[in-house]
Structure formats: structure tokens, C-alpha cells
Design a protein around this motif. Structure first.
Motif, mmCIF file in Angstrom:
data_model
loop_
_atom_site.group_PDB
_atom_site.id
_atom_site.type_symbol
_atom_site.label_atom_id
_atom_site.label_comp_id
_atom_site.label_asym_id
_atom_site.label_seq_id
_atom_site.Cartn_x
_atom_site.Cartn_y
_atom_site.Cartn_z
ATOM 1 N N ASP A 261 9.727 37.057 -5.938
ATOM 2 C CA ASP A 261 10.393 37.980 -4.996
ATOM 3 C C ASP A 261 9.998 39.440 -5.197
ATOM 4 O OD1 ASP A 261 11.713 35.817 -3.918
ATOM 5 O OD2 ASP A 261 13.384 36.004 -5.341
ATOM 6 N N GLN A 264 3.857 41.513 -3.308
ATOM 7 C CA GLN A 264 3.707 41.872 -1.910
ATOM 8 C C GLN A 264 2.301 41.509 -1.431
ATOM 9 O OE1 GLN A 264 4.096 46.032 -1.033
ATOM 10 N NE2 GLN A 264 5.085 45.627 0.925
ATOM 11 N N ARG A 280 6.716 38.682 -0.300
ATOM 12 C CA ARG A 280 7.089 39.481 0.863
ATOM 13 C C ARG A 280 5.801 40.061 1.435
ATOM 14 N NH1 ARG A 280 8.963 43.945 -0.548
ATOM 15 N NH2 ARG A 280 8.636 43.710 -2.754
ATOM 16 N N CYS A 296 9.716 32.782 1.117
ATOM 17 C CA CYS A 296 8.933 33.990 1.403
ATOM 18 C C CYS A 296 9.563 34.772 2.554
ATOM 19 C CB CYS A 296 7.503 33.613 1.795
ATOM 20 S SG CYS A 296 6.582 32.913 0.427
ATOM 21 N N GLU A 297 9.347 36.059 2.550
ATOM 22 C CA GLU A 297 9.733 36.899 3.685
ATOM 23 C C GLU A 297 8.453 37.460 4.255
ATOM 24 O OE1 GLU A 297 12.705 39.899 3.087
ATOM 25 O OE2 GLU A 297 13.909 38.507 1.898
ATOM 26 N N LEU A 298 7.992 36.843 5.341
ATOM 27 C CA LEU A 298 6.679 37.210 5.869
ATOM 28 C C LEU A 298 6.747 37.476 7.364
ATOM 29 C CD1 LEU A 298 4.420 34.510 4.143
ATOM 30 C CD2 LEU A 298 4.542 36.929 3.550
ATOM 31 N N GLY A 314 13.597 31.115 2.774
ATOM 32 C CA GLY A 314 13.055 32.411 3.169
ATOM 33 C C GLY A 314 13.193 32.688 4.657
#
Lengths: 489, 123
Positions: A261, A264, A280, A296-298, A314
Motif C-alpha cells: 500500500d 506507486q 496505487r 490495488c488503487e489504480l 481495492g
């Protein structure tokens, strides 16, 4: 009188050391009155010794010494002039450009006494036009001469055996000039600039962060907290930990990224990876995942392709289509997938608004400083006049940035208005969509309470109502298998 | 076109470099005083020089006289805080082609560069 032996009253001329030294030996009982310069010179000449003014002077001294009852009977009359060999050609590096020099750690930007080993520099970056080294040609050397006048040949210097790649040029005066921006390399006798930066092991404390104008190829992995930045592609052979990856073009990770987390990923083109976990970031092109995309935050500007793998947990925003093996997990991990360009553009517009606000404040401050300084009129000191010029340029730069920012804002707003509620939805899942998977598509939020077996295709009809098709079955409203909430309501 | 910027202030050199880059000139060389400019001019062979007046080691006017004395006709724009008329006349007599007084704007600098080059082309 001759140089050959006639009893023990003959003058002898000896040449020693292969012509290096010529000596005269006069017998002790040689009649003093009979020794004169011309006769002595004749003996020396007969022996082959070259007679110049120096030798003539020495002969005179010998005769004088002999007549003065000197005990010295052996005299050096001539010495050779040794050859001076040529110097070999060589490469002289301009300070700071020698690839063999030690790496250096750089000061941190906020504290001049602190050293950052993350910012260690182990490669020499060169900009086009830089003078990196000077190539010195070999010299011929200077021939010598032995006592008989024979030439002693000087050994000419050898050429510097470095080969020059077309990425650098050698000027007539030997200056080596970079023809492109790149990394300076001198390996295997070849001097070149490379647009490809190879890291043979890990990106870690041995390399420091990488910031390269070109492509970076990391053979192993990237360690925690390090950053790899490249204007072109980034290729990583091993595991990427909680690092930052910024590529101007494509990104390819043969293993995966376990970012905890914190890592990047910012990719200007397409991205490929074995797996991504806790990452991310923003990928402008397509993202292809061979195994899993976990927590994931994508934001993905193109398609998300994970045909054999699973997308678990995510929040993923995808502007294009989705091809996945599995969505969610049997344990019901909440997994949010946002479809369409709206989220991408809304995020961007939020950033633009923030930037515009910041630029306006900056402009106001710059103009206020300019006005205060220019109020002094003609009584300004030279340094103040220079400061006014600087401020004038800063104002001009800020105005240009603000104009560009506002123009982009207007353009994106138009795009959002045009595309609002009409984004095409194209999701294909080959194995299963698990419960607690949430799809946000156009104005609808679709939540699955129970698993839906694949192969399943999800899209929307002409009225933007979500629908699905399982295998070769009929097309049905998605309300049959999922809860749908109208987000606009 | 090869342009040399001669100014002891790095900020001023950066400003001029930015304007020149926006005008499309990419072959740029910088010098921090007249002496530095003389040593670099031989290899760089500038086709335009932007010259500050007040600099350490060798000032702009001395550079100008020395450079012209070597027979170079390269157009030179004096970019300076010296705005008194006698100083301007002195610089023009020494062979400067154009003159720009600080403070100046980006448009002012680009205008003066274009004007100088057009004059040179027409001559």
C-alpha cells in the motif's frame, strides 16, 4: 700512430655499450711530444667515431691533460644521444565524466549536511553537446644518435585503442562531444552514450534512485523506498517492493510488485506485470496482468486484461474494457471496479482546479512584488533592475501555465459533458464473479450478493440499462443476479 | 543558430536561455564573464551574442572591444542595467549592434533578438 696494437705504445679507441660511449686509452709511456690533436682525431675517426665540436674540444682537453702529466689515461670522448620514445595516445576525462570513478552520494535537497544514499549516483548522465573527454593522439618521439653517428630510432607511441561510437564525435582538437543525452559508457574499449540504462542487479543502496532520460532495464528487482524514473520504458526482471516507478512510456515487470500500500506506479503507456499487490497509481494505456491484481488503487486509461487471473479487492477505475478470469474472492473481499472515463477525468479536473488556484495565488504574489519594486522608478539599483527582469519572466511563465491549465480544464469539462451517462461497458469474466464485487458503470452501481459463474459478459443496452449474458445463454437484465442502485437518483 | 549568453548572473542566463529556446534556438553556450566568453567563442563560433556590461574579471565593454579587435563581425546585443545615454553611445561606438536595458520583459528580449537578426540579414 694507429689504433691497432703495435707494442704497448698505441693509442686505443674503444666503443662500448653498442655505440653508447667512445673512449680513448693512451699508453703511459706514449711520447708526449708526438701527440697532437689532428693525429688523435685521425685515430678516433678511423675507429668510426663521429667528430663534432664537442668531441674536438674533448680531444684537446685530453692532449692537454696528458702533457700536464695527468695520471688519467682513459678518457670518454663521445656519448650517444638516446632516443626519446613517443608517448602513447590516451583518453583524458573531463572532471566528473570518468565512468571508472567512484559513485557518490548526494546531499539531500532540504539539508545540505545530510547525505542521501537513496540519491546515490552510480552512472554518468551526459547531455547533448557536453565535452566529456579529450583524445590525445600518440607522439612520434625523437630519434637519438650513437657515437658513430648512427640513428637510434625512437619508438613511436601506440594509438589509444578506444573505439568511438557515433553517439559521440571527436573534434579536430581531440575534444569528444556527446551527440545525445544518455549514459556515458566505456566498456570493452568502446566509448558510447546509451539511451538504455542497464542495472545489472537490484535498484538499492548500491545504485541509489534512478532518474534517466531513456529506457531503464533492471535485471533484478527494486527495493523498498527506492524510485525508478525513466522518460521512456522501464523493464524490471524481478520483484518490485514498496517502490515508486514512473515511466514515460511502457512498463514491464516480469515478476510483480508487492507494494504494501505504499508503492506507486505511474505509467505513460501500457503496463505488463505478473501481479500487482497493494499498488496505487495511474496507467495511461492498457494494463495486462498475468496472475492477480490484489488490493490495488489504480486508474487505467485503456483496457484491463487479466484473462487468466483474478482481480481481488481495492478500487480499479478502467476507461476501456475488462477481460478477467475472476472478479473478487470466495471470501467476499469488497472489490470496486469503476468503468468509463468519468472517474479518470473527474480526478484530473480536480487536480487542475487545485493547480489553477495555486498558480493564481503565485501570480498575485509575483505581481505584488513587481509593483512594489517598480514603484521606485529610475532610482533602482542595478541588482533591483535585474530582480525586476526576473519577476517579469516569472509572471510571464506563471501566466502561460495558468492559461494552459484553464484551457485544459475547459476541454475536459466539455468531454465530461459530452460523454456523461453514455460510456460503453464491456466486461468479460471467464470463471466467476464473486459476491461483494461492486461495478460502477455510467449511473448505476451494481453489487453482486452471490457468485455469478462465468463465462459471463456484462454490458448495457441502448437505454444504458446494465445487462449480462452467461455462456451462450440469453441476454438478461443484470437485475436478475445483482442489486442495482441508480447513482444519479 | 549558435547563440552565446554572457552574463555573470546564472538566473539572467537562464531567463535568456528560456527565451532563446522558445524562439527555437537550441545551440546555446553560456559564459560568466568576458574572459570566459573569449575563451569559449573560438570553439563555439557564435552567430549571435547577448552580452551583459557589468561582470567580474572582464566586463562586457572590454570583451566587445577585444572581440571586435580580433575581426569578428558577430551581431552583439548588449543586455544591461546601464541606461545612461553616454554609456549607450560608448557601447555603440565599440561595435554593439543593439541595446536592451534591464529590466526587460520576455517579449522585449525576443523582439530585440528578432530585430537584430533581421537587420543583419538585410545588411
Amino acid at each position: 700512430m694507429s689504433s691497432s696494437s703495435e707494442g704497448n705504445l698505441e693509442i686505443e679507441v674503444r666503443i662500448e655499450g653498442d655505440g653508447a660511449v667512445a673512449k680513448v686509452l693512451i699508453p703511459r709511456d706514449f711520447p708526449k711530444q708526438t701527440l697532437d690533436a689532428s693525429q688523435l682525431a685521425a685515430v678516433v675517426r678511423q675507429r668510426g667515431v663521429s667528430i663534432d665540436a664537442t668531441v674536438e674540444a674533448r680531444l684537446q682537453q685530453i692532449i692537454q691533460a696528458f702533457r700536464d702529466e695527468s695520471d688519467q689515461l682513459e678518457h670518454v670522448i663521445a656519448e650517444s644521444i638516446p632516443a626519446v620514445n613517443g608517448q602513447d595516445g590516451r583518453l583524458e576525462w573531463v572532471e566528473g565524466f570518468d565512468p571508472a570513478t567512484e559513485s557518490r552520494a548526494e546531499n539531500t535537497p532540504d539539508d545540505s549536511d545530510a547525505i542521501s544514499y537513496y540519491n546515490r549516483v552510480v552512472y554518468i548522465r551526459v547531455t547533448e553537446g557536453s565535452h566529456v573527454a579529450t583524445l590525445h593522439e600518440p607522439t612520434e618521439g625523437e630519434d637519438g644518435r650513437d657515437v658513430t653517428g648512427r640513428t637510434i630510432k625512437a619508438r613511436p607511441g601506440k594509438r589509444c585503442d578506444v573505439r568511438i561510437d557515433p553517439s559521440v564525435t571527436v573534434e579536430a582538437n581531440g575534444r569528444i562531444i556527446a551527440q545525445l543525452d544518455g549514459v556515458l559508457q566505456c566498456e570493452g574499449g568502446l566509448l558510447k552514450l546509451s539511451r538504455l540504462f542497464e542495472v545489472n542487479g537490484y535498484v538499492d543502496f548500491s545504485t541509489g534512485n534512478i532518474d534517466f532520460d531513456g529506457t531503464v532495464n533492471v535485471q533484478q528487482g527494486v527495493r523498498d523506498r527506492f524510485e525508478v524514473k525513466a522518460t521512456e520504458d522501464i523493464i524490471v526482471g524481478g520483484l518490485i517492493e514498496a517502490a515508486t516507478i514512473r515511466s514515460g512510456r511502457h512498463f514491464d515487470c516480469r515478476q510483480g510488485m508487492a507494494a504494501k500500500d505504499r508503492g506507486q506506479l505511474l505509467v505513460g503507456g501500457d503496463a505488463n506485470a505478473g501481479y500487482l499487490n497493494g499498488v496505487r497509481g495511474h496507467i495511461k494505456g492498457n494494463l495486462t496482468i498475468r496472475r492477480e491484481l490484489i488490493n490495488c488503487e489504480l486508474v487505467i486509461g485503456g483496457d484491463l486484461i487479466c484473462e487468466q487471473g483474478a482481480i481481488i479487492g481495492g478500487s480499479i477505475a478502467v476507461a476501456g474494457s475488462i477481460r478477467a478470469g475472476v472478479l473478487g474472492s470466495p471470501a467476499g473481499t469488497p472489490s470496486v471496479i469503476v468503468l468509463g472515463t468519468g472517474p479518470l477525468l473527474s480526478d484530473h479536473i480536480r487536480k487542475l482546479k487545485g493547480l489553477a488556484k495555486q498558480l493564481k495565488e503565485q501570480l498575485r504574489a509575483q505581481k505584488s512584488k513587481y509593483d512594489a519594486l517598480s514603484a521606485a522608478g529610475k532610482s533602482l539599483r542595478p541588482s533591483e533592475k535585474e530582480r525586476l527582469t526576473e519577476l517579469s519572466f516569472e509572471i510571464s511563465e506563471t501566466e502561460q501555465k495558468l492559461d494552459a491549465c484553464e484551457a485544459e480544464h475547459a476541454q475536459i469539462t466539455q468531454t465530461i459533458d459530452r460523454e456523461s451517462g453514455s460510456g460503453a461497458v464491456d466486461i468479460r469474466v471467464s470463471k466467476v464473479i464473486h459476491s461483494r464485487v461492486c461495478l460502477r458503470m455510467n449511473n448505476h452501481e451494481v453489487t453482486f450478493d452471490a457468485p455469478l459463474k462465468g463465462p459471463v459478459t456484462i454490458g448495457s443496452d441502448e437505454q444504458d440499462q446494465p445487462q449480462f449474458r452467461q455462456g451462450d445463454g440469453p441476454i438478461q437484465p443484470l437485475t436478475e443476479v445483482a442489486k442495482i442502485r441508480n447513482r444519479a437518483a | 543558430m549558435r547563440v552565446m549568453i554572457v552574463d555573470d548572473s546564472k538566473t539572467m542566463r537562464n531567463i535568456q536561455r528560456n527565451v532563446l529556446t522558445k524562439l527555437g534556438y537550441t545551440e546555446l553556450e553560456e559564459a560568466c564573464d568576458g574572459q570566459d566568453a573569449l575563451s569559449k567563442a573560438g570553439a563555439f563560433k557564435p552567430e549571435l551574442i547577448l552580452l551583459d556590461w557589468n561582470m567580474p574579471n572582464m566586463d562586457g565593454l572590454t570583451f566587445l572591444k577585444t572581440y571586435r579587435g580580433q575581426g569578428h563581425a558577430t551581431p552583439i546585443i548588449m543586455v544591461t542595467t546601464e541606461s545612461e545615454k553616454p554609456r549607450v553611445v560608448e557601447a555603440i561606438k565599440a561595435g554593439v549592434n543593439n541595446y536592451l536595458v534591464k529590466p526587460f520583459t520576455p517579449d522585449g528580449l525576443s523582439g530585440r533578438i528578432k530585430e537584430t537578426l533581421e537587420k543583419m540579414a538585410a545588411a
